[in-house]
Design a protein around this motif. Structure first.
Motif, PDB file in Angstrom:
ATOM      1  N   THR A 148       0.830  -1.211   0.000  1.00  0.00           N
ATOM      2  CA  THR A 148       0.000   0.000   0.000  1.00  0.00           C
ATOM      3  C   THR A 148       0.860   1.256   0.000  1.00  0.00           C
ATOM      4  O   THR A 148       0.611   2.205  -0.754  1.00  0.00           O
ATOM      5  CB  THR A 148      -0.926   0.002   1.234  1.00  0.00           C
ATOM      6  OG1 THR A 148      -1.794  -1.133   1.179  1.00  0.00           O
ATOM      7  CG2 THR A 148      -1.762   1.274   1.278  1.00  0.00           C
ATOM      8  N   VAL A 149       1.885   1.273   0.863  1.00  0.00           N
ATOM      9  CA  VAL A 149       2.783   2.432   0.930  1.00  0.00           C
ATOM     10  C   VAL A 149       3.490   2.640  -0.404  1.00  0.00           C
ATOM     11  O   VAL A 149       3.572   3.764  -0.924  1.00  0.00           O
ATOM     12  CB  VAL A 149       3.801   2.251   2.071  1.00  0.00           C
ATOM     13  CG1 VAL A 149       4.845   3.363   2.035  1.00  0.00           C
ATOM     14  CG2 VAL A 149       3.102   2.236   3.415  1.00  0.00           C
ATOM     15  N   ALA A 150       4.007   1.565  -0.979  1.00  0.00           N
ATOM     16  CA  ALA A 150       4.738   1.674  -2.242  1.00  0.00           C
ATOM     17  C   ALA A 150       3.845   2.182  -3.367  1.00  0.00           C
ATOM     18  O   ALA A 150       4.232   3.068  -4.138  1.00  0.00           O
ATOM     19  CB  ALA A 150       5.325   0.309  -2.623  1.00  0.00           C
ATOM     20  N   ILE A 151       2.636   1.649  -3.459  1.00  0.00           N
ATOM     21  CA  ILE A 151       1.725   2.046  -4.537  1.00  0.00           C
ATOM     22  C   ILE A 151       1.347   3.514  -4.414  1.00  0.00           C
ATOM     23  O   ILE A 151       1.352   4.255  -5.410  1.00  0.00           O
ATOM     24  CB  ILE A 151       0.462   1.162  -4.522  1.00  0.00           C
ATOM     25  CG1 ILE A 151       0.812  -0.253  -4.986  1.00  0.00           C
ATOM     26  CG2 ILE A 151      -0.627   1.744  -5.415  1.00  0.00           C
ATOM     27  CD1 ILE A 151      -0.323  -1.236  -4.847  1.00  0.00           C
ATOM     28  N   THR A 152       1.013   3.967  -3.193  1.00  0.00           N
ATOM     29  CA  THR A 152       0.614   5.365  -3.025  1.00  0.00           C
ATOM     30  C   THR A 152       1.771   6.319  -3.308  1.00  0.00           C
ATOM     31  O   THR A 152       1.581   7.367  -3.932  1.00  0.00           O
ATOM     32  CB  THR A 152       0.068   5.611  -1.609  1.00  0.00           C
ATOM     33  OG1 THR A 152       1.029   5.164  -0.637  1.00  0.00           O
ATOM     34  CG2 THR A 152      -1.242   4.878  -1.395  1.00  0.00           C
ATOM     35  N   LEU A 153       2.990   5.961  -2.855  1.00  0.00           N
ATOM     36  CA  LEU A 153       4.147   6.815  -3.125  1.00  0.00           C
ATOM     37  C   LEU A 153       4.403   6.931  -4.623  1.00  0.00           C
ATOM     38  O   LEU A 153       4.599   8.036  -5.158  1.00  0.00           O
ATOM     39  CB  LEU A 153       5.382   6.264  -2.422  1.00  0.00           C
ATOM     40  CG  LEU A 153       5.475   6.458  -0.908  1.00  0.00           C
ATOM     41  CD1 LEU A 153       6.706   5.752  -0.364  1.00  0.00           C
ATOM     42  CD2 LEU A 153       5.518   7.931  -0.562  1.00  0.00           C
ATOM     43  N   ILE A 154       4.414   5.797  -5.305  1.00  0.00           N
ATOM     44  CA  ILE A 154       4.676   5.804  -6.750  1.00  0.00           C
ATOM     45  C   ILE A 154       3.575   6.538  -7.499  1.00  0.00           C
ATOM     46  O   ILE A 154       3.838   7.362  -8.389  1.00  0.00           O
ATOM     47  CB  ILE A 154       4.808   4.361  -7.271  1.00  0.00           C
ATOM     48  CG1 ILE A 154       6.061   3.702  -6.688  1.00  0.00           C
ATOM     49  CG2 ILE A 154       4.875   4.334  -8.798  1.00  0.00           C
ATOM     50  CD1 ILE A 154       6.148   2.217  -6.950  1.00  0.00           C
ATOM     51  N   PHE A 155       2.324   6.279  -7.120  1.00  0.00           N
ATOM     52  CA  PHE A 155       1.188   6.884  -7.823  1.00  0.00           C
ATOM     53  C   PHE A 155       1.201   8.400  -7.714  1.00  0.00           C
ATOM     54  O   PHE A 155       1.128   9.111  -8.723  1.00  0.00           O
ATOM     55  CB  PHE A 155      -0.124   6.324  -7.268  1.00  0.00           C
ATOM     56  CG  PHE A 155      -1.352   6.958  -7.849  1.00  0.00           C
ATOM     57  CD1 PHE A 155      -1.788   6.615  -9.120  1.00  0.00           C
ATOM     58  CD2 PHE A 155      -2.063   7.906  -7.131  1.00  0.00           C
ATOM     59  CE1 PHE A 155      -2.913   7.206  -9.670  1.00  0.00           C
ATOM     60  CE2 PHE A 155      -3.188   8.503  -7.667  1.00  0.00           C
ATOM     61  CZ  PHE A 155      -3.617   8.150  -8.943  1.00  0.00           C
ATOM     62  N   PHE A 156       1.305   8.924  -6.482  1.00  0.00           N
ATOM     63  CA  PHE A 156       1.213  10.372  -6.303  1.00  0.00           C
ATOM     64  C   PHE A 156       2.464  11.098  -6.797  1.00  0.00           C
ATOM     65  O   PHE A 156       2.377  12.232  -7.276  1.00  0.00           O
ATOM     66  CB  PHE A 156       0.926  10.706  -4.843  1.00  0.00           C
ATOM     67  CG  PHE A 156      -0.503  10.469  -4.451  1.00  0.00           C
ATOM     68  CD1 PHE A 156      -1.509  11.329  -4.862  1.00  0.00           C
ATOM     69  CD2 PHE A 156      -0.850   9.363  -3.693  1.00  0.00           C
ATOM     70  CE1 PHE A 156      -2.824  11.106  -4.524  1.00  0.00           C
ATOM     71  CE2 PHE A 156      -2.170   9.131  -3.336  1.00  0.00           C
ATOM     72  CZ  PHE A 156      -3.166  10.005  -3.757  1.00  0.00           C
ATOM     73  N   THR A 157       3.626  10.463  -6.688  1.00  0.00           N
ATOM     74  CA  THR A 157       4.837  11.070  -7.250  1.00  0.00           C
ATOM     75  C   THR A 157       4.735  11.148  -8.768  1.00  0.00           C
ATOM     76  O   THR A 157       5.103  12.159  -9.389  1.00  0.00           O
ATOM     77  CB  THR A 157       6.083  10.269  -6.844  1.00  0.00           C
ATOM     78  OG1 THR A 157       6.178  10.234  -5.419  1.00  0.00           O
ATOM     79  CG2 THR A 157       7.345  10.916  -7.403  1.00  0.00           C
ATOM     80  N   THR A 158       4.235  10.085  -9.387  1.00  0.00           N
ATOM     81  CA  THR A 158       4.053  10.066 -10.844  1.00  0.00           C
ATOM     82  C   THR A 158       3.040  11.111 -11.284  1.00  0.00           C
ATOM     83  O   THR A 158       3.256  11.826 -12.271  1.00  0.00           O
ATOM     84  CB  THR A 158       3.600   8.669 -11.313  1.00  0.00           C
ATOM     85  OG1 THR A 158       4.567   7.696 -10.890  1.00  0.00           O
ATOM     86  CG2 THR A 158       3.454   8.626 -12.821  1.00  0.00           C
ATOM     87  N   ILE A 159       1.929  11.206 -10.542  1.00  0.00           N
ATOM     88  CA  ILE A 159       0.908  12.205 -10.857  1.00  0.00           C
ATOM     89  C   ILE A 159       1.506  13.609 -10.839  1.00  0.00           C
ATOM     90  O   ILE A 159       1.256  14.439 -11.728  1.00  0.00           O
ATOM     91  CB  ILE A 159      -0.268  12.117  -9.875  1.00  0.00           C
ATOM     92  CG1 ILE A 159      -1.095  10.857 -10.143  1.00  0.00           C
ATOM     93  CG2 ILE A 159      -1.158  13.354  -9.966  1.00  0.00           C
ATOM     94  CD1 ILE A 159      -1.818  10.856 -11.468  1.00  0.00           C
ATOM     95  N   TYR A 160       2.323  13.888  -9.806  1.00  0.00           N
ATOM     96  CA  TYR A 160       2.939  15.209  -9.708  1.00  0.00           C
ATOM     97  C   TYR A 160       3.794  15.515 -10.937  1.00  0.00           C
ATOM     98  O   TYR A 160       3.644  16.578 -11.557  1.00  0.00           O
ATOM     99  CB  TYR A 160       3.791  15.304  -8.442  1.00  0.00           C
ATOM    100  CG  TYR A 160       4.666  16.534  -8.424  1.00  0.00           C
ATOM    101  CD1 TYR A 160       4.134  17.777  -8.128  1.00  0.00           C
ATOM    102  CD2 TYR A 160       6.025  16.455  -8.744  1.00  0.00           C
ATOM    103  CE1 TYR A 160       4.915  18.917  -8.134  1.00  0.00           C
ATOM    104  CE2 TYR A 160       6.820  17.580  -8.749  1.00  0.00           C
ATOM    105  CZ  TYR A 160       6.262  18.810  -8.441  1.00  0.00           C
ATOM    106  OH  TYR A 160       7.049  19.929  -8.467  1.00  0.00           O
ATOM    107  N   HIS A 161       4.686  14.595 -11.291  1.00  0.00           N
ATOM    108  CA  HIS A 161       5.586  14.854 -12.415  1.00  0.00           C
ATOM    109  C   HIS A 161       4.827  14.950 -13.741  1.00  0.00           C
ATOM    110  O   HIS A 161       5.143  15.810 -14.587  1.00  0.00           O
ATOM    111  CB  HIS A 161       6.646  13.755 -12.487  1.00  0.00           C
ATOM    112  CG  HIS A 161       7.664  13.845 -11.390  1.00  0.00           C
ATOM    113  ND1 HIS A 161       8.553  14.889 -11.283  1.00  0.00           N
ATOM    114  CD2 HIS A 161       7.932  13.012 -10.345  1.00  0.00           C
ATOM    115  CE1 HIS A 161       9.325  14.713 -10.235  1.00  0.00           C
ATOM    116  NE2 HIS A 161       8.969  13.572  -9.644  1.00  0.00           N
ATOM    117  N   VAL A 162       3.819  14.121 -13.919  1.00  0.00           N
ATOM    118  CA  VAL A 162       3.039  14.172 -15.162  1.00  0.00           C
ATOM    119  C   VAL A 162       2.299  15.497 -15.274  1.00  0.00           C
ATOM    120  O   VAL A 162       2.326  16.149 -16.327  1.00  0.00           O
ATOM    121  CB  VAL A 162       2.047  12.987 -15.221  1.00  0.00           C
ATOM    122  CG1 VAL A 162       1.041  13.186 -16.359  1.00  0.00           C
ATOM    123  CG2 VAL A 162       2.794  11.668 -15.411  1.00  0.00           C
ATOM    124  N   VAL A 163       1.648  15.906 -14.195  1.00  0.00           N
ATOM    125  CA  VAL A 163       0.883  17.160 -14.221  1.00  0.00           C
ATOM    126  C   VAL A 163       1.794  18.353 -14.444  1.00  0.00           C
ATOM    127  O   VAL A 163       1.537  19.209 -15.305  1.00  0.00           O
ATOM    128  CB  VAL A 163       0.084  17.325 -12.909  1.00  0.00           C
ATOM    129  CG1 VAL A 163      -0.508  18.733 -12.814  1.00  0.00           C
ATOM    130  CG2 VAL A 163      -1.030  16.288 -12.833  1.00  0.00           C
TER     131      VAL A 163
END
Length: 256
Positions: A148-163
């Motif tokens: 859960t921790v890994a998925i949320t970290l990767i997801f929100f970090t990716t969202i930030y860079h993409v946006v």
């Protein structure tokens, strides 16, 4: 992720193991409340949520007790504060000592109030089941939390860079917007960016704000973990709002 996992992974396994070998009855007591707080304070978030969820499933905590404990047993680990924040970002551990002293003094006062209010709520009397391989079970049961921790970290970090990169391909963005977006989505990324753009007292103050309010990724971790035991979440968000208001003000009054 590399800033958080070295401090989190060992504690999730060891705290789960400690709970398994020290829980001798499924009734709440003064010791149980403060043992849970101590474990969460050492391990940092989301160790508190994982510990409280485990104890709720074992019927040590009622759901009302667990809901209130979630918001209190939720602070950065000392290793994260001294290692990543103090040494890597600020090159000073003075801030780490100040923040730890403040956050745990406030939390212990709040914990005493909560204990007096809900200590005797629906005390359970079911005898605990003795496990033959507690450490192996701790490793197994920690895997979903780590995932859960890994998925949320990767997801929100990716969202930030993409946006950010998508928007900047058309126009430049103000630094304030980048800082706010990074801190809102993923805390460690936001802390790193604060260190790059702020200095002196403003850096310390907004580091306190971000460490206390945390980010969507951390709160989502708590929600996902707590939902496995059907723990109500409204008290958690109310208590975290209280922390977000009080801790930065108290830090400014005492240390700035």
């Amino acid at each position: 992720m590399e800033a958080l996992f070295p401090y989190l992974l060992p504690y999730l396994i060891l705290t789960s193991w400690l709970i398994r070998i020290t829980t001798t009855s499924s009734s709440t007591s003064y010791f149980t409340f403060f043992q849970t707080y101590f474990i969460s304070a050492i391990g940092g978030f989301p160790t508190g949520a994982a510990t409280i969820t485990q104890l709720t499933k074992q019927q040590v905590f009622t759901k009302r007790q667990a809901a209130l404990m979630l918001g209190i047993c939720h602070s950065p680990s000392p290793l994260f504060l001294f290692g990543f924040v103090g040494q890597d970002l600020l090159q000073s551990t003075t801030f780490s000592w100040q923040y730890l002293l403040l956050i745990h003094s406030f939390s212990l006062c709040l914990l005493l109030v909560v204990y007096r209010l809900v200590a005797k709520d629906g005390v359970q009397t079911v005898a605990p089941i003795k496990e033959t391989t507690p450490f192996s079970n701790s490793i197994r049961d920690s895997a979903p939390t780590i995932l859960t921790v890994a998925i949320t970290l990767i997801f929100f970090t990716t969202i930030y860079h993409v946006v950010i990169h998508s928007i900047e391909s058309f126009t430049s963005l103000p630094t304030v917007f980048k800082l706010f977006t990074a801190g809102t989505l993923e805390m460690t990324n936001g802390l790193a960016m604060l260190q790059q753009h702020l200095y002196g007292k403003w850096l310390l103050f907004f580091s306190v704000v971000l460490l206390t309010t945390q980010s969507f990724s951390i709160h989502l971790q708590v929600v996902v973990i707590a939902r496995t035991a059907q723990i109500p979440l409204r008290p958690y968000f109310i208590i975290r709002a209280l922390y977000s208001l009080c801790i930065p003000i108290l830090f400014a009054l005492f240390f700035m």
